[in-house]
Write an enzyme that holds these catalytic residues in place. Structure first.
Site, PDB file in Angstrom:
ATOM      1  N   CYS A   9     -55.775  38.347  42.225  1.00  0.00           N
ATOM      2  CA  CYS A   9     -56.968  38.125  43.046  1.00  0.00           C
ATOM      3  C   CYS A   9     -56.716  38.444  44.518  1.00  0.00           C
ATOM      4  O   CYS A   9     -57.554  39.054  45.184  1.00  0.00           O
ATOM      5  CB  CYS A   9     -57.424  36.672  42.931  1.00  0.00           C
ATOM      6  SG  CYS A   9     -57.595  36.032  41.263  1.00  0.00           S
ATOM      7  N   ASP A  10     -55.571  38.003  45.034  1.00  0.00           N
ATOM      8  CA  ASP A  10     -55.354  38.017  46.486  1.00  0.00           C
ATOM      9  C   ASP A  10     -54.234  38.923  46.974  1.00  0.00           C
ATOM     10  O   ASP A  10     -54.103  39.149  48.182  1.00  0.00           O
ATOM     11  CB  ASP A  10     -55.042  36.590  46.966  1.00  0.00           C
ATOM     12  CG  ASP A  10     -56.148  35.601  46.602  1.00  0.00           C
ATOM     13  OD1 ASP A  10     -57.318  36.014  46.630  1.00  0.00           O
ATOM     14  OD2 ASP A  10     -55.829  34.437  46.296  1.00  0.00           O
ATOM     15  N   CYS A  44     -53.061  33.148  42.702  1.00  0.00           N
ATOM     16  CA  CYS A  44     -53.498  34.303  41.915  1.00  0.00           C
ATOM     17  C   CYS A  44     -53.139  35.597  42.634  1.00  0.00           C
ATOM     18  O   CYS A  44     -53.840  36.030  43.556  1.00  0.00           O
ATOM     19  CB  CYS A  44     -55.000  34.250  41.656  1.00  0.00           C
ATOM     20  SG  CYS A  44     -55.607  35.622  40.632  1.00  0.00           S
TER      21      CYS A  44
END
Length: 369
Positions: free
Chosen positions: A187-188, A184
């Site tokens: 997300c990261d 992701c």
């Protein structure tokens, strides 16, 4: 409380315990839960009856549980037993720092966030079963949801089983998961370990193009590794990626190994193999992102809900209503676009409110009849 509750759940799941031992453990778990004002469920000999049954254990499921419990609908929630090979709590339990969930300015560990969500569900009276749903029956007015050990009869059901990011498996892929390897980018991707460093994305579809473009905000160079000589992404998404000066495509190539630095630490690079020539070479990157799609957890539904071509539950626009009245879907199991913890939580709220309104309507009709 969370760790202790999980231990009791593990003990209850053991089929090798003698009957007397099981009874003692269950009684201890019940007493502990009551002392804390919580209701950890112990499997009943007959079917459980509830107004709302929730299937899932991520942000969508627990948000639905909190709203349903506060509406005094006494929800029963199946959180699963390593469902889809992931611990209860869903995909967030496989991540480390979550920095984009509101209310945690310093960030929070994914597993800790889900432990808090679970505790909140219990606090308001949700009964949680640490069992995986194996079958459902939505053909009758009273819905049937069953695991290997428990049957629940419910007036309404919320399906919030999520979708699993597809991962590649090669030497080092598990060792460097969450240490440079992720599925992701949103997300990261902004994590400090990726800032101003080369990053690789694996995939050839729209998701890969989108994630590669997103990562150009943080990485010094972005490699798109694709095992074919052409993308399957839409033309417009290909154009955006191919025209970006920070993106370089590595065609006809697959990752065969991930490795760290000399003294350990996070990901330092990957070995890639040209599938045409067989040549293996080094690609030094600080991050590797899989963008090869997701698989929604819908097989257990047995075709009883309308699914789209990718297997996601179809919901009516602007709601969580599915093709069956009284059955609702929330979170990533019906969302192939955003797939974020916060959007999942929001749709969990919607599902609980939709279920509450549905039950009110059904009750009003029954009183009229």
């Amino acid at each position: 409380m969370s760790l202790r509750s999980r231990i009791f759940a593990l003990l209850r799941k053991s089929r090798k315990l003698a009957t007397s031992t099981t009874t003692t453990v269950a009684a201890t778990a019940s007493a502990t839960a009551s002392a804390n004002g919580m209701q950890e469920a112990v499997a009943a000999p007959g079917p459980l009856r509830t107004r709302v049954c929730i299937i899932g254990s991520g942000p969508a499921a627990h948000t639905a549980a909190v709203y349903a419990a506060r509406a005094e609908l006494k929800p029963v929630l199946f959180e699963g037993w390593l469902a889809n090979d992931i611990a209860a709590g869903g995909q967030l339990t496989t991540t480390t720092d979550v920095e984009n969930y509101p209310g945690f300015p310093e960030g929070i560990l994914g597993a800790e966030l889900m432990d808090r969500c679970r505790t909140q569900s219990l606090r308001f009276g949700t009964k949680i079963l640490t069992e995986t749903v194996t079958s459902v029956d939505f053909s009758a007015r009273l819905f049937r949801v069953a695991s290997d050990d428990t049957v629940v009869h419910a007036d309404s059901v919320v399906v919030a089983t999520g979708a699993i990011a597809r991962r590649l498996h090669f030497a080092g892929s598990d060792a460097f998961w969450n240490r440079g390897i992720s599925a992701c980018a949103v997300c990261d991707g902004a994590a400090p370990i990726f800032r101003n460093k080369p990053i690789a994305v694996v995939g050839g579809g729209d998701s890969a193009m989108e994630e590669a473009n997103f990562l150009t905000k943080y990485g010094s160079r972005i490699y798109i590794i694709h095992r074919r000589n052409a993308f399957r992404a839409s033309k417009i998404m290909q154009s955006r990626a191919l025209s970006n000066p920070k993106i370089q495509v590595v065609w006809d190539t697959e990752v065969v190994e991930a490795y760290g630095g000399v003294e350990g630490g996070p990901l330092a690079g990957v070995k890639v193999k040209n599938v045409v020539t067989g040549e293996v070479s080094d690609l030094q990157v600080a991050g590797l992102f899989f963008a090869i799609g997701h698989e929604p957890a819908t097989k257990f539904l047995g075709g009883q809900l309308e699914l789209d071509s990718d297997g996601y539950v179809v919901t009516k626009p602007g709601s969580t209503h599915t093709s069956v009245k009284g059955v609702f879907a929330a979170g990533d199991v019906q969302d192939k676009m955003y797939r974020q913890a916060i959007t999942a939580a929001g749709s969990g709220c919607m599902a609980a409110l939709d279920a509450e309104h549905y039950l009110q309507d059904v009750g009003a009709h029954e009183e009229t009849d």
